[in-house]
Design a protein around this motif. Structure first.
Motif, mmCIF file in Angstrom:
data_model
loop_
_atom_site.group_PDB
_atom_site.id
_atom_site.type_symbol
_atom_site.label_atom_id
_atom_site.label_comp_id
_atom_site.label_asym_id
_atom_site.label_seq_id
_atom_site.Cartn_x
_atom_site.Cartn_y
_atom_site.Cartn_z
ATOM 1 N N UNK A 1 0.824 -1.205 0.000
ATOM 2 C CA UNK A 1 0.000 0.000 0.000
ATOM 3 C C UNK A 1 0.850 1.243 0.000
ATOM 4 N N UNK A 2 0.207 2.350 0.305
ATOM 5 C CA UNK A 2 0.960 3.598 0.320
ATOM 6 C C UNK A 2 0.049 4.804 0.360
ATOM 7 N N UNK A 3 0.674 5.972 0.285
ATOM 8 C CA UNK A 3 -0.095 7.208 0.328
ATOM 9 C C UNK A 3 -0.288 7.767 -1.086
ATOM 10 N N UNK A 4 -1.481 8.243 -1.338
ATOM 11 C CA UNK A 4 -1.811 8.814 -2.642
ATOM 12 C C UNK A 4 -2.484 10.148 -2.381
ATOM 13 N N UNK A 5 -2.000 11.191 -3.036
ATOM 14 C CA UNK A 5 -2.514 12.517 -2.686
ATOM 15 C C UNK A 5 -3.644 12.998 -3.565
ATOM 16 N N UNK A 6 -3.954 12.232 -4.588
ATOM 17 C CA UNK A 6 -4.982 12.782 -5.480
ATOM 18 C C UNK A 6 -5.832 11.724 -6.150
ATOM 19 N N UNK A 7 -6.132 10.658 -5.451
ATOM 20 C CA UNK A 7 -6.859 9.575 -6.085
ATOM 21 C C UNK A 7 -8.286 9.981 -6.459
ATOM 22 N N UNK A 8 -8.919 10.797 -5.618
ATOM 23 C CA UNK A 8 -10.292 11.190 -5.914
ATOM 24 C C UNK A 8 -10.342 12.268 -6.988
ATOM 25 N N UNK A 9 -9.180 12.818 -7.328
ATOM 26 C CA UNK A 9 -9.124 13.865 -8.349
ATOM 27 C C UNK A 9 -9.693 13.423 -9.684
ATOM 28 N N UNK A 10 -9.446 12.160 -10.045
ATOM 29 C CA UNK A 10 -9.947 11.665 -11.329
ATOM 30 C C UNK A 10 -11.468 11.689 -11.398
ATOM 31 N N UNK A 11 -12.116 11.723 -10.227
ATOM 32 C CA UNK A 11 -13.581 11.789 -10.212
ATOM 33 C C UNK A 11 -14.083 13.172 -9.810
ATOM 34 N N UNK A 12 -13.187 14.164 -9.854
ATOM 35 C CA UNK A 12 -13.642 15.531 -9.652
ATOM 36 C C UNK A 12 -13.543 16.070 -8.239
#
Lengths: 480, 480
Positions: free
Chosen positions: B344-355
């Protein structure tokens, strides 16, 4: 990539934390009963070969199967097929009309075999039969299995009907004893009693339906007859009699049927009087009903408290049933759902379609999603069900107090208490807002003073009470 | 219908009772830990719109998606399209070649949009991001969710790789605190400790990888660099250095890297010496590692017993990670599985793709199926796991003794003891054979004498001991 507004496929749903807890509450309740009755878990894959699924659910069922595209160049063989037609035809003068004719292969059914060989599980019974046949040499019979998994049907979504929904099945195969029916009736009673849903278990026997068609003189119209009988709840007995008349049921028997059906208490005596003694198949059906009643009396005494009634019109579309037929409906006027929340029956040759004949089975199913809707409507979920399991949240004012919380947090978790720390440096008000939104019962607050005194100010977020606690005292308080 | 020999789609499996019990043991263990750490359950549908899935897993991922045929006349629009081409072309003299060209629409990618708009869940992270975006106004952030569901990939099946497999994920979104990383590390430790699997948690930080590419002077080849680094376990550090050289990494830094990498104990001091002080991004990465180490020390003391090591070569294909990167491998030479059982890991913008931009998240995943395989290989499942929950089976000799058992059976179940009665009239030997095959611990045998004396002969099927018991004595004996 431009941001897209995400949606869900129609007929499918997300289950957020509060929903999942409620669904788990139902599943766990049913599973506990299944296990207590000696049923063992089975899980089958989401995808089955279409050869396993097709032809098992009638023509309507085949239409409602979700089919999966073969992976890779899934249209390649279809294209090759069409290319071949085109190249054959290109040497032909009367080209266009005949090509168009052959390209009808592109239409639904005919083309499927080129592009799909798998489908989504449609129910739990057919995969179970497949499993039994594939593993017949490892299984100890009678095999008592339960299975709780989602199934998929490309039905038109509507209230209470979803395209992805869960079934919870218990079946016994390899035994024709009516003690299995007894177990299944008790499971229905006990599970719904635990869920506090008032129910009525309707019972019938396929053999009585066969006998009925003989009595009416319409053995060749058994299916038509049961379709009509299945409508009794909706259209009433008088309309049913009219319809039976229209398909040729003899009038004498119809009149008797109408009388018998409306008796407040349909006894074996009535049934024996109703069916002529030469009606062998009906006699067998009556014997089975008598046997089950006898079992129930041995267990519950003559004042049988079980909410079970014999319903001579119950057919459940017949499907593959050969003996007992069950159906469960909610017995509460406040409930808007009139259709069943469970059903099942005995099938004497389900594994036959996969090459293993003469294996008798009997089973019941619980419809999770309908049960959920009923419990929501009747407000039957326990109040203490919360979205989170967290009992204690640690709140703080700065990095120092945050660090101070960490060993205590670890000790709580080591003691088996679900706990968390608010992860960010935000105002206490924000932290408590989070705790309240999640209905966390206790906040352990650490400020400068608490840190110096090696305590926490523990606030009961339900009553508002506050007290100063060491970590050990906090564990005792919450562990109570 | 002719009987058919049933099969399963490749890469899928049935789980019989003993398998399910083992899988549930793993799932329950992990879930208990998730809950203790304040994570809440989420379940998303099996089917997602292709618009949600496509483009999220790279080109390779798109190929591995299982696509579902639209229901109904799913090839109708495709046929209309082709009919139109045919009818347009039929007025054209140069017919055949051009039609064939346009019918290329039948090939894989182009045709998909005509026939499929849904796919099977490919992982749990993208559906989670979709859920967060769709429910952003109802969710209390930070949102700690766990999700344990199957996912599907049209991968080539091989040992340890299935087309249907389960992931167990825990993520926190809406918080950039490293306390979340701390929780996730502890969850890995505690869950695998409970399962008795010896593990090594590898840790790295995307910022160090960015810093490394700067140091090597190959910022434009970050992905190439990480692909090479990811091979370290397989090909060794020397070969990795050679490959890095070949894509232009500068020699001085490579030599330093080789030395640092092989240090038995890579400390912050080493890292700070290794990265120049002007390497801002690397500095941030080091700071994060320091912070997490500090947290661990506060909890576990300086003799940190946690099996966590910093691995400068860990990249996990980078995917969407922006900070911490985790991976769990089995730390036992007897284990044949060399690949990871979690990550796993940290993601800073995963929800960005959905606005929904600027939402930081961090999460870990457990691979149920690989964990299962490891536990089988290392023989780690508890011996007391049995396929059935049944504690007592009632055995009998005829219909009378069968009836005699029924009230006792009911009393046992009412006392919460899982029990069953052998349903058929078979020889006692057959009944005990069944009990032994299922490893049922007790048989309560009822013959004529027992019935007269109102007792059962209770046989402990493990030790062979026998005693005469009233129903109450039986309940006490088994309830012990």
């Amino acid at each position: 990539m431009a941001a897209q507004k995400p949606t869900l496929p129609k007929g499918t749903r997300d289950f957020g934390p509060a929903d999942v807890q409620k669904r788990k509450y139902i599943l766990n309740t049913i599973e506990t009963v299944f296990k207590k009755y000696g049923f063992m878990p089975l899980e089958t894959p989401t995808m089955e070969n279409l050869s396993t699924l097709e032809g098992k659910y009638g023509e309507e069922g085949d239409k409602l199967l979700f089919r999966i595209l073969d992976s890779g160049d899934y249209l390649k063989s279809l294209k090759e097929h069409n290319d071949k037609i085109l190249s054959d035809e290109s040497q032909d003068a009367t080209f266009a009309p005949s090509v168009s004719g052959k390209l009808i292969d592109l239409e639904a059914k005919a083309a499927t075999k080129f592009i799909s060989e798998k489908g989504l599980r449609y129910d739990l019974t057919v995969p179970f039969a497949r499993y039994v046949v594939m593993h017949r040499n490892e299984i100890t019979f009678p095999f008592r299995r339960y299975q709780m998994q989602p199934v998929w049907r490309a039905d038109r979504p509507q209230k209470g009907r979803y395209r992805e929904f869960w079934q919870c099945d218990a079946d016994v195969v390899g035994s024709d004893s009516l003690l299995n029916e007894l177990d299944l009736i008790q499971i229905y009673d006990e599970a719904f009693d635990s869920l506090k849903i008032p129910i009525q278990i309707k019972y019938n026997n396929r053999k009585l339906l066969d006998g009925l068609s003989q009595l009416f003189g319409i053995e060749d119209k058994l299916i038509d007859m049961t379709v009509i009988l299945d409508k009794t709840d909706k259209i009433g007995i008088d309309a049913v009699v009219e319809e039976l008349k229209s398909i040729g049921a003899n009038l004498d028997s119809l009149a008797k049927f109408q009388t018998v059906f409306q008796l407040p208490n349909l006894t074996t005596k009535h049934l024996n009087e109703f069916f002529s003694s030469s009606n062998e198949i009906a006699k067998k059906g009556v014997d089975e009903i008598v046997k089950i009643a006898e079992y129930l009396e041995v267990i519950y005494g003559s004042n049988n408290r079980l909410p079970i009634t014999h319903d001579l019109a119950l057919a459940r579309g017949l499907s593959y049933y050969t003996g007992s037929i069950f159906e469960v409906v909610v017995n509460d006027d406040r409930c808007s759902l009139k259709s069943s929340i469970g059903g099942g029956g005995r099938y004497d040759n389900l594994t036959g379609i996969f090459g293993l004949p003469n294996v008798s089975g009997v089973g019941i199913s619980f419809g999770l999603d309908r049960i959920y809707d009923v419990m929501e409507e009747l407000k039957l979920f326990p109040e203490q069900l919360r979205a989170t399991s967290t009992q204690v949240i640690f709140c703080h004012f700065d990095e120092a107090t945050q660090l101070y919380c960490l060993p205590a947090l670890k000790l709580l978790r080591d003691a088996g208490i679900a706990a968390e720390i608010f992860p960010d440096n935000k105002k206490l008000g924000k932290q408590l807002e989070y705790a309240n939104a999640l209905q966390i019962p206790f906040a352990a607050i650490a400020g400068e003073t608490e840190m110096q005194q090696q305590v926490f100010t523990v606030k009961n977020l339900i009553t508002g009470e506050q007290q100063s606690c060491s970590t050990q005292a906090l564990i005792s308080l919450v562990g109570q």
